[in-house]
Design a protein around this motif. Sequence first.
Motif, PDB file in Angstrom:
ATOM      1  N   THR A  77      99.603  18.294  10.987  1.00 53.85           N
ATOM      2  CA  THR A  77     100.933  17.726   9.977  1.00 53.85           C
ATOM      3  C   THR A  77     100.892  18.753   8.758  1.00 53.85           C
ATOM      4  N   THR A  78     101.524  18.939   7.783  1.00 52.97           N
ATOM      5  CA  THR A  78     101.718  19.548   6.699  1.00 52.97           C
ATOM      6  C   THR A  78     100.438  18.512   5.451  1.00 52.97           C
ATOM      7  N   ASP A  79     100.643  17.763   5.925  1.00 54.62           N
ATOM      8  CA  ASP A  79      99.306  17.286   5.145  1.00 54.62           C
ATOM      9  C   ASP A  79      98.201  16.873   5.813  1.00 54.62           C
ATOM     10  N   HIS A  80      97.328  18.050   6.807  1.00 51.81           N
ATOM     11  CA  HIS A  80      96.678  17.863   7.185  1.00 51.81           C
ATOM     12  C   HIS A  80      95.371  18.933   6.213  1.00 51.81           C
ATOM     13  N   VAL A  81      94.407  19.370   6.228  1.00 52.93           N
ATOM     14  CA  VAL A  81      93.500  19.475   5.340  1.00 52.93           C
ATOM     15  C   VAL A  81      93.491  21.159   5.754  1.00 52.93           C
ATOM     16  N   ALA A  82      93.897  21.043   6.808  1.00 51.09           N
ATOM     17  CA  ALA A  82      94.173  22.788   7.273  1.00 51.09           C
ATOM     18  C   ALA A  82      95.104  23.282   6.915  1.00 51.09           C
ATOM     19  N   VAL A  83      96.178  22.357   6.726  1.00 52.58           N
ATOM     20  CA  VAL A  83      97.633  22.895   6.765  1.00 52.58           C
ATOM     21  C   VAL A  83      97.186  23.638   4.991  1.00 52.58           C
ATOM     22  N   ARG A  84      97.410  23.032   4.605  1.00 53.55           N
ATOM     23  CA  ARG A  84      96.971  22.470   3.070  1.00 53.55           C
ATOM     24  C   ARG A  84      96.217  24.042   2.732  1.00 53.55           C
ATOM     25  N   ALA A  85      94.972  23.438   3.220  1.00 53.97           N
ATOM     26  CA  ALA A  85      93.983  25.282   2.970  1.00 53.97           C
ATOM     27  C   ALA A  85      94.942  26.320   3.299  1.00 53.97           C
ATOM     28  N   TRP A  86      95.512  26.792   3.866  1.00 52.80           N
ATOM     29  CA  TRP A  86      96.304  27.407   5.017  1.00 52.80           C
ATOM     30  C   TRP A  86      97.400  27.761   3.764  1.00 52.80           C
ATOM     31  N   ASP A  87      98.199  26.524   2.963  1.00 49.00           N
ATOM     32  CA  ASP A  87      99.288  27.221   2.227  1.00 49.00           C
ATOM     33  C   ASP A  87      98.497  27.506   0.896  1.00 49.00           C
TER      34      ASP A  87
END
Length: 495
Positions: free
Chosen positions: A228-238
């Motif tokens: 999801t947009t709140d996942h640690v992987a997504v936040r790191a890439w963002d």
Amino acid sequence: MEFTELADYHLPSGRVTEWTPSTEGDGECWAVDNRPLTYVHEHHVVRGLTCETLEIAESSWLGGVFEVHERYDERVLARTLRSWMLRHEALRTTVAAGVDTTGAVSMTRLTNAGCVLDMRPRVAGPIDASKIHDHLTGLFDSRISALRWPHCLVASITEVEGALPPDGFVLVFAADHSVMDAYSMLLSINEIQLLYAYELRGAEHQLPQIGSHIDFSVTDRLAGGCLTTDHVAVRAWDRFLDVGTGAFPAFPLPVEAVGAPHVTDCDIADRPQAGTSSWLLSNETAAVVNAHCRRLGFTLQSAVLAALATTTRELTGMNTLRFTMPVHTRHESQYAESVGWYVGIIPVEIDVACAQSFADCMSAAAAAIAERKDLSRYPYPRVAELLENRAVARFVVSYLDVRFVPGAHDWVRWRAHTLRSAAYSGDEVYLWISRTPEGLNISARYPATDVASTNVATFISGLGNQLAELTQEPRFHASTPAPFSLTYSEDKFPA
């Protein structure tokens, strides 16, 4: 072992036979397979459909070329190649894909159990050494695609006079990137050698049981589906992409000619890339540097990445090196020797601003990789979908230690060489750094511009100098140069 285009490998004149997998037109042997595509495979197919719709020819294949020091027997080779493809389900699957009038893409996986799989030879005739590269490259470029099976083709070169043992021959194979990654290329060279010896003279190959990449695809979809947009992987890439306002980091030095038009994802028809391959360290010097690293608790990979950062600092004054790094996803033992596309990517930032010595730079590099390595488990195409970001990686650095790949110590004797198709981009720079039984090699591809050729060569030379100095252990503890107060200027590097 080097990784280049086929044109960089010396091929002899000889009788060329093209080997094409066939199911004799039997449609019943192809069954709908409900196992999904990996996210990267799906993205690869969609991009291929888009470029095909725009009538832009594109081929993205990987392969290998090597000598076989055995008597050539056409029937034996046919059985060998069939056994190889039966062993790897990824080579017997395909995708029926299309785009409807609304632009929606439909995909159905089809898999062949192999019951009627055959290898059909076609003799292309004697071909002179001056023309053989163009013939094989044309064959692979025109017939290998993510959108049609077979996704893998093979060519043999026989009746070769000269360096080969009597009746020896050369084998070249190429497969679409959707079914093969870099490690698969290396595995395939050894497997084909062993399977041929088994079929020819009964030599036991002792190849292990392996899993299927199609089963791995299920795991990949589960990993991506939980994001999801709140996942640690997504936040790191963002956070990583936000530094470039949504764009991936670029090579530290200029590579595009001034005034060059912007290159879109499929605007590739006349923008071929150049490439180079060279040796940074011999096997002996690599062992010396590695021993120094080990005494400090690091690996040669940490030294190489630290040297990339310090080279960037010396050439540009930038204290942080940012790039994208491929990382394997063969986390289960059943996939260790399975052919397929087992690669994720991670965002890397190596900050050496506070480093007082090269050992400190290695610590920063090791920490940067450790912090982000697990992100490779989460497929980036799904991350990009959640971020609504269509940016393409521009500066990619790969590091592989391939000394222990099965067959590695025979690569020189076999004249084995891994291959990639031509690439088309106006701003991408890829560096593949490999520790092989021969030493530390670097292969690169970059825009075919004078500025890119000059600056990539300068960067690689600086990297080589940094690594060569590390044969002296005191260099690990010596103070690093103070950072420049300015980044590069046009009078220092071509732009």
